[in-house]
Design an enzyme around this catalytic site. Sequence first.
Site, PDB file in Angstrom:
ATOM      1  CG  ASN A   1      44.092  26.051  43.659  1.00 52.83           C
ATOM      2  OD1 ASN A   1      43.904  26.846  44.720  1.00 52.83           O
ATOM      3  ND2 ASN A   1      43.056  25.540  43.071  1.00 52.83           N
ATOM      4  CB  SER A   2      44.890  31.919  42.634  1.00 50.16           C
ATOM      5  OG  SER A   2      45.035  32.019  41.191  1.00 50.16           O
ATOM      6  CD  GLN A   3      48.191  34.817  48.846  1.00 48.56           C
ATOM      7  OE1 GLN A   3      48.576  35.320  47.912  1.00 48.56           O
ATOM      8  NE2 GLN A   3      48.112  35.138  50.035  1.00 48.56           N
TER       9      GLN A   3
END
Length: 180
Positions: free
Chosen positions: A34-36
């Site tokens: 889950n991206s930054q």
Amino acid sequence: MAFAAVPREGFLRPASRADAHRDAPIPIGHGQTNSQPRTVETMLRLLDVQPGHRVLDVGAGSGWTTALLAELTGPTGSVRGVEFVPELARWGAENLAAAGHSWASIESATAGIIGAPEHGPYDRILVSANARHLPGELVAQLADAGRMVIPVNSRMLVVERQGDDIRTSEHGAYRFVPLR
């Protein structure tokens, strides 16, 4: 703001939800993350999604970016997420359904096809995976006056289409899982 309306916690595995506030990528299984949040915010700003847009989300993963995009398009728009890992596509679709954005969906990507050309063209395309080169098949899915945000060789590109004219600009260096 979309981030306030779509809390990240609902798109993380239960064991990782306490870390939702961290400005860092969080593993979601199958070698994906889950991206930054800061990266997602930058990508969404560059994408410039407007109410009513038709949007493609490539590398939908847990469904968080798909839900954020749906928040930005509103119910007059539509968002189609595609995910290469079938288990993540199913889980992302469940997470998205729980968020209540009926104008958005996530499906498994078709092997050998990048994006979802049969449902295009799209006003906006967000790609959350690093490509080795700019995929012509995604550029072809952009509508006239369309815009795509995609990391290519770890450089964030904005691709804009005006008829047959394609323009790109670079917006910093980022790390993503590889586009498959």
